[in-house]
Design a protein around this motif. Structure first.
Motif, PDB file in Angstrom:
ATOM      1  N   MET A  59       0.835  -1.203   0.000  1.00 49.45           N
ATOM      2  CA  MET A  59       0.000   0.000   0.000  1.00 49.45           C
ATOM      3  C   MET A  59       0.871   1.255   0.000  1.00 49.45           C
ATOM      4  O   MET A  59       0.569   2.238  -0.674  1.00 49.45           O
ATOM      5  CB  MET A  59      -0.904   0.005   1.230  1.00 49.45           C
ATOM      6  N   ILE A  60       1.953   1.236   0.766  1.00 49.66           N
ATOM      7  CA  ILE A  60       2.867   2.383   0.811  1.00 49.66           C
ATOM      8  C   ILE A  60       3.543   2.558  -0.545  1.00 49.66           C
ATOM      9  O   ILE A  60       3.632   3.668  -1.088  1.00 49.66           O
ATOM     10  CB  ILE A  60       3.916   2.209   1.929  1.00 49.66           C
ATOM     11  N   ILE A  64       3.506   5.904  -2.887  1.00 50.06           N
ATOM     12  CA  ILE A  64       4.752   6.662  -3.097  1.00 50.06           C
ATOM     13  C   ILE A  64       5.157   6.664  -4.566  1.00 50.06           C
ATOM     14  O   ILE A  64       5.692   7.653  -5.082  1.00 50.06           O
ATOM     15  CB  ILE A  64       5.871   6.113  -2.199  1.00 50.06           C
ATOM     16  N   ILE A  66       3.402   7.018  -7.027  1.00 50.73           N
ATOM     17  CA  ILE A  66       2.666   8.070  -7.752  1.00 50.73           C
ATOM     18  C   ILE A  66       3.551   9.296  -7.945  1.00 50.73           C
ATOM     19  O   ILE A  66       3.490   9.996  -8.952  1.00 50.73           O
ATOM     20  CB  ILE A  66       1.382   8.436  -6.983  1.00 50.73           C
ATOM     21  N   ALA A  75       3.171  15.600  -4.166  1.00 56.81           N
ATOM     22  CA  ALA A  75       3.873  15.406  -2.897  1.00 56.81           C
ATOM     23  C   ALA A  75       3.005  15.720  -1.680  1.00 56.81           C
ATOM     24  O   ALA A  75       3.064  14.988  -0.694  1.00 56.81           O
ATOM     25  CB  ALA A  75       5.159  16.232  -2.873  1.00 56.81           C
ATOM     26  N   VAL A  78       1.008  12.490  -1.368  1.00 55.99           N
ATOM     27  CA  VAL A  78       1.762  11.243  -1.286  1.00 55.99           C
ATOM     28  C   VAL A  78       2.693  11.196  -0.085  1.00 55.99           C
ATOM     29  O   VAL A  78       2.828  10.159   0.560  1.00 55.99           O
ATOM     30  CB  VAL A  78       2.551  11.036  -2.602  1.00 55.99           C
ATOM     31  N   LEU A  79       3.361  12.301   0.229  1.00 58.41           N
ATOM     32  CA  LEU A  79       4.328  12.308   1.326  1.00 58.41           C
ATOM     33  C   LEU A  79       3.674  12.514   2.685  1.00 58.41           C
ATOM     34  O   LEU A  79       4.345  12.455   3.713  1.00 58.41           O
ATOM     35  CB  LEU A  79       5.384  13.391   1.103  1.00 58.41           C
ATOM     36  N   GLY A  92      -3.398   3.858  -5.537  1.00 58.22           N
ATOM     37  CA  GLY A  92      -2.194   4.234  -6.273  1.00 58.22           C
ATOM     38  C   GLY A  92      -1.836   3.253  -7.368  1.00 58.22           C
ATOM     39  O   GLY A  92      -2.698   2.589  -7.932  1.00 58.22           O
ATOM     40  N   SER A  93      -0.548   3.148  -7.664  1.00 53.71           N
ATOM     41  CA  SER A  93      -0.068   2.348  -8.787  1.00 53.71           C
ATOM     42  C   SER A  93       0.269   0.913  -8.386  1.00 53.71           C
ATOM     43  O   SER A  93       0.945   0.687  -7.386  1.00 53.71           O
ATOM     44  CB  SER A  93       1.182   2.995  -9.391  1.00 53.71           C
TER      45      SER A  93
END
Lengths: 258, 111
Positions: A59-60, A64, A66, A75, A78-79, A92-93
């Protein structure tokens, strides 16, 4: 065919296709993992932390990645660690998720002192989960499905979805590949060369190889030299695994089953 | 003949024994600590601060790895990992009713 972003309603609350099949795919993958783990006689002390870590890592990684695929303007989302748990944002991807899941599982196996990789069970589970998840991507016409095409199986994308033309049903290509790959990995799971983490690496490399080429018919943002971030990531994953097999081949062939 | 003193060998490995109390401490402790951070730094989910956010995530991951790697604190690490997994799973479950795409900020919005 028309998009079906909402699969059904429960008491007036929409259940979106994308989220539904993503969750269904993850649960199906988890179910297959449990079957494989029992078959391989994993202990609960191994399965639970490695599975949890692979899920969290995946999941992380999905979020990230992205940042690299779609630009640093994301950012702020995402961050931001707490935004990771915001259900409105989405996972996400998947290519980032695959890499993140591998790293998470690897760290967990080392943290609990596992000297060999008890991770091959993840390979077919990952393919199955991805195949099911892509159904949701197709029904929601994610990314506008794919690039324009004149092929007979092109799917019409409405203008309100950024289309107005026949498009490659890229999620269905992904689904078809992963269903086939699931079968291939099942057929190889007991091969002497596909033990001690080799099946998982092979599984990842296979998906990365496919993903590199299917990206040519998707609408993801191109970075450099006409290639998307996902293609660079796929290339990196594939080359890393290929290098591993080239360097470790004599040891991989002789390594005992995990 | 005098007995030779026994040579001190390596300390016996510490066995891992799962502790429910420590697991729950890690699980709820994660929510407590991160909840406080979330309140003290002005709800980073709303007011993004690159500097602070660049620390929060790595610190969480490092704490998780270190606590999981040390056998005596492994139950706490498992609790933290479970808290993260629980939160992420909850976001996926709620996401079935709240978002229709892979990553909302750059996808077409659902009406």
């Amino acid at each position: 065919m028309s998009p079906l972003p909402v699969l059904f309603y429960v008491g007036g609350v929409p259940v979106y296709s994308h989220g539904f099949f993503l969750l269904f795919g993850l649960l199906a993958g988890l179910g297959w993992l449990v079957i494989e783990a029992r078959r391989r006689h994993w202990t609960r002390e191994e399965v639970i932390p490695i599975t949890l870590a692979a899920f969290v890592g995946g999941m992380i990684g999905a979020k990230i990645s992205i940042l690299f695929f779609n630009g640093f303007e994301y950012a702020p989302i995402v961050l931001n660690m707490y935004a990771m748990f915001d259900p409105r944002i989405g996972p996400g991807s998947i290519i980032g998720g695959v890499a993140g899941g591998y790293i998470g599982g690897y760290i967990a196996s080392k943290a609990i002192g596992k000297d060999k990789c008890s991770c091959d069970a993840f390979a077919p589970a990952m393919a199955l989960a991805t195949a099911i998840g892509r159904i949701g991507c197709f029904l929601s016409f994610e990314d506008g499905l794919g690039k324009p095409t004149t092929l007979p199986w092109g799917v019409y994308v409405p203008i309100e979805y950024g289309g107005g033309y026949l498009a490659h049903p890229a999620p269905l290509y992904d689904m078809a590949f992963n269903l086939i790959w699931f079968g291939v990995l099942l057929a190889l799971r007991d091969h002497k060369w596909m033990q001690n983490g080799n099946l998982l690496k092979f599984g990842i490399a296979g998906y990365a190889f496919f993903r590199f080429f299917v990206e040519f018919v998707r609408n993801n943002r191109e970075l450099v030299f006409g290639l998307t971030g996902q293609q660079y990531a796929s290339l990196a994953l594939f080359l890393a695994v290929a290098l591993y097999f080239v360097v470790k081949r004599p040891q991989a062939a002789l390594s005992p089953a995990a | 003949m005098a007995e030779q003193p026994e040579k001190a060998g390596p300390a016996p490995p510490v066995p891992f024994t799962f502790s429910l109390k420590e697991f729950l401490g890690g699980f709820f402790g994660w929510f407590l600590v991160n909840g406080l951070i979330w309140l003290l730094v002005g709800k980073p989910s709303e007011n993004f601060n690159v500097g602070i956010n660049l620390f929060i995530f790595p610190i969480n991951v490092l704490a998780l790895i270190i606590l999981s790697a040390i056998k005596r604190t492994r139950s706490i690490g498992l609790g933290i990992l479970s808290a993260l997994a629980f939160n992420l799973l909850l976001s996926l479950v709620l996401g079935t009713a709240l978002n229709g795409f892979c990553f909302v900020p750059f996808m077409f919005p659902i009406e």
